[in-house]
Scaffold this motif. Structure first.
Motif, PDB file in Angstrom:
ATOM      1  N   GLY A  35       0.790  -1.225   0.000  1.00 26.81           N
ATOM      2  CA  GLY A  35       0.000   0.000   0.000  1.00 26.81           C
ATOM      3  C   GLY A  35       0.819   1.271   0.000  1.00 26.81           C
ATOM      4  N   ILE A  36       2.108   1.155   0.272  1.00 22.40           N
ATOM      5  CA  ILE A  36       3.008   2.307   0.186  1.00 22.40           C
ATOM      6  C   ILE A  36       4.057   1.952  -0.854  1.00 22.40           C
ATOM      7  CG2 ILE A  36       4.740   3.694   1.388  1.00 22.40           C
ATOM      8  CD1 ILE A  36       3.067   3.479   3.893  1.00 22.40           C
ATOM      9  N   GLU A  37       3.967   2.611  -2.017  1.00 23.75           N
ATOM     10  CA  GLU A  37       4.842   2.261  -3.136  1.00 23.75           C
ATOM     11  C   GLU A  37       6.188   2.961  -3.084  1.00 23.75           C
ATOM     12  OE1 GLU A  37       2.499   2.885  -6.662  1.00 23.75           O
ATOM     13  OE2 GLU A  37       0.894   1.608  -5.897  1.00 23.75           O
ATOM     14  N   ALA A  38       6.216   4.232  -2.706  1.00 27.51           N
ATOM     15  CA  ALA A  38       7.456   4.999  -2.562  1.00 27.51           C
ATOM     16  C   ALA A  38       8.302   4.960  -3.832  1.00 27.51           C
ATOM     17  CB  ALA A  38       8.244   4.502  -1.359  1.00 27.51           C
ATOM     18  N   ASP A  39       7.686   5.307  -4.957  1.00 29.52           N
ATOM     19  CA  ASP A  39       8.373   5.265  -6.250  1.00 29.52           C
ATOM     20  C   ASP A  39       9.639   6.104  -6.305  1.00 29.52           C
ATOM     21  OD1 ASP A  39       6.485   3.505  -7.257  1.00 29.52           O
ATOM     22  OD2 ASP A  39       5.348   5.048  -8.337  1.00 29.52           O
ATOM     23  N   CYS A  40       9.671   7.234  -5.592  1.00 29.39           N
ATOM     24  CA  CYS A  40      10.846   8.116  -5.674  1.00 29.39           C
ATOM     25  C   CYS A  40      11.896   7.762  -4.621  1.00 29.39           C
ATOM     26  CB  CYS A  40      10.437   9.579  -5.555  1.00 29.39           C
ATOM     27  SG  CYS A  40       9.947  10.104  -3.901  1.00 29.39           S
ATOM     28  N   GLY A  41      11.626   6.757  -3.805  1.00 32.49           N
ATOM     29  CA  GLY A  41      12.600   6.318  -2.814  1.00 32.49           C
ATOM     30  C   GLY A  41      12.736   7.228  -1.610  1.00 32.49           C
ATOM     31  N   GLY A  42      11.806   8.140  -1.446  1.00 32.96           N
ATOM     32  CA  GLY A  42      11.844   8.998  -0.267  1.00 32.96           C
ATOM     33  C   GLY A  42      12.344  10.400  -0.521  1.00 32.96           C
ATOM     34  N   ALA A  43      12.401  10.823  -1.793  1.00 31.90           N
ATOM     35  CA  ALA A  43      12.921  12.144  -2.140  1.00 31.90           C
ATOM     36  C   ALA A  43      11.855  13.238  -2.159  1.00 31.90           C
ATOM     37  CB  ALA A  43      13.601  12.082  -3.500  1.00 31.90           C
ATOM     38  N   CYS A  44      10.644  12.905  -1.767  1.00 32.33           N
ATOM     39  CA  CYS A  44       9.519  13.862  -1.795  1.00 32.33           C
ATOM     40  C   CYS A  44       9.299  14.380  -3.212  1.00 32.33           C
ATOM     41  CB  CYS A  44       9.720  14.999  -0.799  1.00 32.33           C
ATOM     42  SG  CYS A  44       8.164  15.876  -0.412  1.00 32.33           S
ATOM     43  N   ALA A  45       9.409  13.458  -4.183  1.00 30.05           N
ATOM     44  CA  ALA A  45       9.246  13.814  -5.590  1.00 30.05           C
ATOM     45  C   ALA A  45       8.063  13.101  -6.226  1.00 30.05           C
ATOM     46  CB  ALA A  45      10.529  13.494  -6.348  1.00 30.05           C
ATOM     47  N   CYS A  46       7.253  12.442  -5.415  1.00 20.43           N
ATOM     48  CA  CYS A  46       6.040  11.785  -5.901  1.00 20.43           C
ATOM     49  C   CYS A  46       5.056  11.776  -4.732  1.00 20.43           C
ATOM     50  CB  CYS A  46       6.324  10.371  -6.416  1.00 20.43           C
ATOM     51  SG  CYS A  46       6.684   9.133  -5.147  1.00 20.43           S
ATOM     52  N   SER A  47       3.950  11.142  -4.917  1.00 28.08           N
ATOM     53  CA  SER A  47       2.982  11.074  -3.806  1.00 28.08           C
ATOM     54  C   SER A  47       2.578   9.633  -3.513  1.00 28.08           C
ATOM     55  CB  SER A  47       1.746  11.909  -4.133  1.00 28.08           C
ATOM     56  OG  SER A  47       1.080  11.390  -5.268  1.00 28.08           O
ATOM     57  N   THR A  48       3.446   8.681  -3.869  1.00 32.13           N
ATOM     58  CA  THR A  48       3.071   7.269  -3.754  1.00 32.13           C
ATOM     59  C   THR A  48       3.351   6.660  -2.383  1.00 32.13           C
ATOM     60  OG1 THR A  48       5.165   6.507  -4.688  1.00 32.13           O
ATOM     61  CG2 THR A  48       3.343   6.891  -6.238  1.00 32.13           C
ATOM     62  N   CYS A  49       3.613   7.509  -1.400  1.00 32.38           N
ATOM     63  CA  CYS A  49       3.724   7.031  -0.017  1.00 32.38           C
ATOM     64  C   CYS A  49       2.700   7.752   0.857  1.00 32.38           C
ATOM     65  CB  CYS A  49       5.142   7.195   0.532  1.00 32.38           C
ATOM     66  SG  CYS A  49       5.661   8.912   0.756  1.00 32.38           S
ATOM     67  N   HIS A  50       1.661   8.236   0.212  1.00 31.05           N
ATOM     68  CA  HIS A  50       0.595   9.000   0.860  1.00 31.05           C
ATOM     69  C   HIS A  50      -0.193   8.115   1.832  1.00 31.05           C
ATOM     70  CE1 HIS A  50      -3.794  10.392   0.335  1.00 31.05           C
ATOM     71  NE2 HIS A  50      -3.235  11.229   1.210  1.00 31.05           N
ATOM     72  N   VAL A  51      -0.485   8.671   2.998  1.00 31.77           N
ATOM     73  CA  VAL A  51      -1.354   8.016   3.982  1.00 31.77           C
ATOM     74  C   VAL A  51      -2.256   9.069   4.623  1.00 31.77           C
ATOM     75  CG1 VAL A  51       0.268   6.164   4.576  1.00 31.77           C
ATOM     76  CG2 VAL A  51       0.256   8.283   5.922  1.00 31.77           C
ATOM     77  N   TYR A  52      -3.272   8.573   5.312  1.00 35.10           N
ATOM     78  CA  TYR A  52      -4.106   9.411   6.162  1.00 35.10           C
ATOM     79  C   TYR A  52      -3.714   9.099   7.602  1.00 35.10           C
ATOM     80  CZ  TYR A  52      -6.921   9.481   1.895  1.00 35.10           C
ATOM     81  OH  TYR A  52      -7.338   9.597   0.592  1.00 35.10           O
ATOM     82  N   VAL A  53      -3.221  10.096   8.307  1.00 37.78           N
ATOM     83  CA  VAL A  53      -2.864   9.921   9.710  1.00 37.78           C
ATOM     84  C   VAL A  53      -4.151   9.755  10.499  1.00 37.78           C
ATOM     85  CG1 VAL A  53      -1.822  11.066  11.705  1.00 37.78           C
ATOM     86  CG2 VAL A  53      -0.741  11.242   9.458  1.00 37.78           C
ATOM     87  N   ASP A  54      -4.167   8.797  11.409  1.00 41.26           N
ATOM     88  CA  ASP A  54      -5.333   8.594  12.261  1.00 41.26           C
ATOM     89  C   ASP A  54      -5.688   9.900  12.953  1.00 41.26           C
ATOM     90  OD1 ASP A  54      -7.015   6.210  13.414  1.00 41.26           O
ATOM     91  OD2 ASP A  54      -6.506   7.498  15.130  1.00 41.26           O
ATOM     92  N   ALA A  55      -6.978  10.183  13.056  1.00 43.41           N
ATOM     93  CA  ALA A  55      -7.443  11.458  13.614  1.00 43.41           C
ATOM     94  C   ALA A  55      -6.852  11.761  14.992  1.00 43.41           C
ATOM     95  CB  ALA A  55      -8.968  11.472  13.671  1.00 43.41           C
ATOM     96  N   ALA A  56      -6.653  10.736  15.801  1.00 45.77           N
ATOM     97  CA  ALA A  56      -6.106  10.928  17.152  1.00 45.77           C
ATOM     98  C   ALA A  56      -4.650  11.398  17.117  1.00 45.77           C
ATOM     99  CB  ALA A  56      -6.223   9.642  17.957  1.00 45.77           C
ATOM    100  N   TRP A  57      -3.979  11.261  15.983  1.00 44.55           N
ATOM    101  CA  TRP A  57      -2.557  11.597  15.868  1.00 44.55           C
ATOM    102  C   TRP A  57      -2.281  12.894  15.122  1.00 44.55           C
ATOM    103  CZ3 TRP A  57       1.776   9.704  17.981  1.00 44.55           C
ATOM    104  CH2 TRP A  57       1.629   8.554  18.760  1.00 44.55           C
ATOM    105  N   VAL A  58      -3.265  13.463  14.475  1.00 42.95           N
ATOM    106  CA  VAL A  58      -3.037  14.639  13.632  1.00 42.95           C
ATOM    107  C   VAL A  58      -2.328  15.758  14.395  1.00 42.95           C
ATOM    108  CG1 VAL A  58      -4.170  16.472  12.318  1.00 42.95           C
ATOM    109  CG2 VAL A  58      -4.900  14.103  12.031  1.00 42.95           C
ATOM    110  N   ALA A  59      -2.788  16.092  15.565  1.00 41.60           N
ATOM    111  CA  ALA A  59      -2.208  17.203  16.333  1.00 41.60           C
ATOM    112  C   ALA A  59      -0.815  16.881  16.877  1.00 41.60           C
ATOM    113  CB  ALA A  59      -3.131  17.589  17.480  1.00 41.60           C
TER     114      ALA A  59
END
Length: 107
Positions: A35-59
């Motif tokens: 579910g986490i593809e990470a096509d760019c290997g962690g360079a913040c150059a894609c969005s394939t490691c996108h998740v929704y943080v659980d509501a209790a953790w957002v803050a």
């Protein structure tokens, strides 16, 4: 070390220990979490490691940098409050117990 729970879109949960200093994305990659593809290997150059943080953790999350916020515009159904790129979240003891939910797909 932090225990992080990754929840697939279909509801399957994976709880793993991730070493401090790694990213939440590297924790998923190193533990073969789907579910986490990470096509760019962690360079913040894609969005394939996108998740929704659980509501209790957002803050409790570190703030988004501008580059991450810009890349989230390309993610599948981003949520202004909960969406994060896991490559931009460094693991610390403060994230012990973090829960993230995967989107239906990565684009």
């Amino acid at each position: 070390m932090a225990k992080i729970t990754y929840i697939e879109f279909g509801g399957t949960e994976h709880t793993v220990d991730v070493a401090n200093g790694l990213t939440v994305m590297e924790g998923a990659r190193d533990n073969n979490i789907p579910g986490i593809e990470a096509d760019c290997g962690g360079a913040c150059a894609c969005s394939t490691c996108h998740v929704y943080v659980d509501a209790a953790w957002v803050a409790k999350m570190p703030p988004k940098e501008d580059m991450e916020a810009d890349m989230l515009d390309f993610a599948y159904e981003p949520d202004p409050e909960r969406s994060r790129l896991t490559c931009q979240i460094k693991v610390t003891d403060d994230l012990d117990g973090l829960i993230v939910h995967m989107p239906e797909k990565q684009i």
